[in-house]
Design an enzyme around this catalytic site. Structure first.
Site, PDB file in Angstrom:
ATOM      1  N   ASP A  52       0.827  -1.203   0.000  1.00 45.77           N
ATOM      2  CA  ASP A  52       0.000   0.000   0.000  1.00 45.77           C
ATOM      3  C   ASP A  52       0.864   1.256   0.000  1.00 45.77           C
ATOM      4  O   ASP A  52       2.087   1.196   0.200  1.00 45.77           O
ATOM      5  CB  ASP A  52      -0.920   0.011   1.222  1.00 45.77           C
ATOM      6  CG  ASP A  52      -2.086  -0.970   1.067  1.00 45.77           C
ATOM      7  OD1 ASP A  52      -2.330  -1.402  -0.069  1.00 45.77           O
ATOM      8  OD2 ASP A  52      -2.740  -1.290   2.079  1.00 45.77           O
ATOM      9  N   LYS A  74      -3.371   3.314  -3.168  1.00 48.73           N
ATOM     10  CA  LYS A  74      -4.406   4.229  -3.637  1.00 48.73           C
ATOM     11  C   LYS A  74      -4.141   5.610  -3.068  1.00 48.73           C
ATOM     12  O   LYS A  74      -3.640   5.751  -1.954  1.00 48.73           O
ATOM     13  CB  LYS A  74      -5.786   3.745  -3.203  1.00 48.73           C
ATOM     14  CG  LYS A  74      -6.176   2.376  -3.771  1.00 48.73           C
ATOM     15  CD  LYS A  74      -7.576   2.021  -3.347  1.00 48.73           C
ATOM     16  CE  LYS A  74      -8.000   0.679  -3.923  1.00 48.73           C
ATOM     17  NZ  LYS A  74      -7.263  -0.428  -3.317  1.00 48.73           N
ATOM     18  N   MET A 188      -9.856   7.264   9.006  1.00 56.87           N
ATOM     19  CA  MET A 188     -10.120   7.852   7.686  1.00 56.87           C
ATOM     20  C   MET A 188     -11.191   8.941   7.740  1.00 56.87           C
ATOM     21  O   MET A 188     -11.991   9.094   6.821  1.00 56.87           O
ATOM     22  CB  MET A 188     -10.512   6.756   6.683  1.00 56.87           C
ATOM     23  CG  MET A 188      -9.433   5.712   6.499  1.00 56.87           C
ATOM     24  SD  MET A 188      -9.956   4.315   5.453  1.00 56.87           S
ATOM     25  CE  MET A 188     -11.116   3.498   6.560  1.00 56.87           C
TER      26      MET A 188
END
Length: 374
Positions: A52, A74, A188
């Site tokens: 990641d 991402k 998040m």
């Protein structure tokens, strides 16, 4: 490092004759030493590492020199499609390569590890899960905030804040969460923090509830902001915090004032260049890390055997004529002892000669060679 190209599902071949297992490994929140022992073993032996965006480069340095390292991270608002990542894992495993899917935190805690595992099952590719230390627990811990405490909270709830305000079916139930006792941890949720706080307050959570934002938890550049729920978003932004961030809402935040251990380390945030030989840098780097520093290992010297031993052999042949031998390094101790053995002698050749060392490490090297007199 390589990148994943688009890999349409139709192009994933159905060849299972040489398939290898895919390991979904949790890398922890950032600090490399929070990787599990099993995770480290798999990382060191993998043929391909698929990682990641936020994986610490010091973890990737633990891979085999010939391992293929693929960044599939991402980025907010874009990045690689999850289907491409899934198909890459499948096709690579079918090539007979040992694949480690290295994910921040824990693969099954908002890490989409469940989706990737489901895709592997559907494709007939075996997999294993190596749990990691989730940032939901580690970031508050590194900020001196225990999620539970007998006098403050007997439970905690972990929720994603990334869907706040989007009206999606999986959006957190802020009305229920506002009334849920214990500590609330939001992952998040940085971009939506003001909205999240407003929703919690509108549904019954007191605006005076102690709250904290931990940015880059467990990393040497970790920063933490604390305040009331109704103002924590503004406070965190004014102090320069940024994503990735873990938000903690609850009375346990009060404990940070006494338990803030990590951000009190004397070398936190300092980068220290370590120029020792590669095999000797580890101990110093570890001590620096314990003090909060980020060691950067760039060896500027390399200890190798000489092309010609004649000068050393001449000196050792006449060593009994010397009054003193002064060892300036542990490397010198080992070199002299090895040469004595190679020429058919041993430490008795130094009988009657006084021995001195420079530094405790050099003295320890002599002590470790039991047959060599001090």
């Amino acid at each position: 490092m390589n990148e994943v190209a688009d890999c349409p599902e139709s192009e994933v071949e159905e060849d299972l004759s040489n398939v290898e297992k895919v390991s979904l490994v949790g890398a922890g929140p950032g600090e490399p030493e929070l990787l599990t022992v099993k995770g480290l073993r798999l990382l060191e032996t993998a043929d391909v590492i698929v990682h990641d965006r936020l994986i610490n480069n010091r973890l990737l340095a633990m891979a085999r020199p010939d391992a293929e390292v693929v960044d599939v991270g991402k980025i907010p608002g874009g990045g690689r499609r999850q289907s491409d990542i899934n198909n890459f894992l499948i096709s690579t495993a079918r090539q007979g390569k040992r694949v480690v899917r290295l994910k921040g935190g824990d693969p099954f805690v908002f890490g989409r590890g469940g989706e990737e595992a489901d895709a592997l099952v559907a494709a007939g590719v075996p997999f294993e899960v190596v749990p990691g230390v989730t940032s939901a627990v580690a970031a508050p811990a590194y900020a001196g905030i225990p999620l539970t405490h007998r006098e403050h909270a007997s439970s905690f709830t972990v929720v994603t804040g990334s869907l706040s305000g989007k009206g999606g079916g999986n959006s957190p139930d802020w009305e229920t969460l506002a009334k849920t006792p214990g500590t609330l941890v939001i992952l998040m949720g940085w971009r939506n923090l003001s909205d999240i706080a407003a929703k919690l307050i509108a549904n019954g959570r007191s605006g005076a509830t102690p709250s904290a934002v931990v940015s880059w938890g467990s990393e040497p550049w970790q920063m933490t902001a604390t305040g009331r729920l109704d103002s924590i978003a503004d406070i965190a932004k004014s102090q320069g915090l940024e994503a990735p961030a873990t938000v903690v809402v609850g009375d346990v935040v009060r404990l940070r004032e006494r338990l803030n251990w990590f951000e009190s380390l004397p070398l936190l945030g300092r980068r220290v260049l370590v120029t020792r030989t590669r095999n000797q840098a580890g101990l110093l780097s570890r001590h620096l890390g314990e003090l909060g520093a980020t060691p950067i290992e760039i060896p500027t010297i390399d200890v190798r055997p000489p092309h010609d031993y004649s000068k050393l052999d001449e000196a050792l042949a006449e060593v009994s004529e010397f009054d003193w031998i002064v060892f300036a390094s542990a490397n010198a101790v080992r070199a002299v002892y090895d040469r004595l053995v190679a020429t058919g002698r041993d430490s008795r050749s130094l009988h009657g000669v006084s021995v001195a060392t420079i530094g405790p490490a050099t003295a320890d090297a002599i002590v470790s060679l039991e047959s060599l007199p001090i």
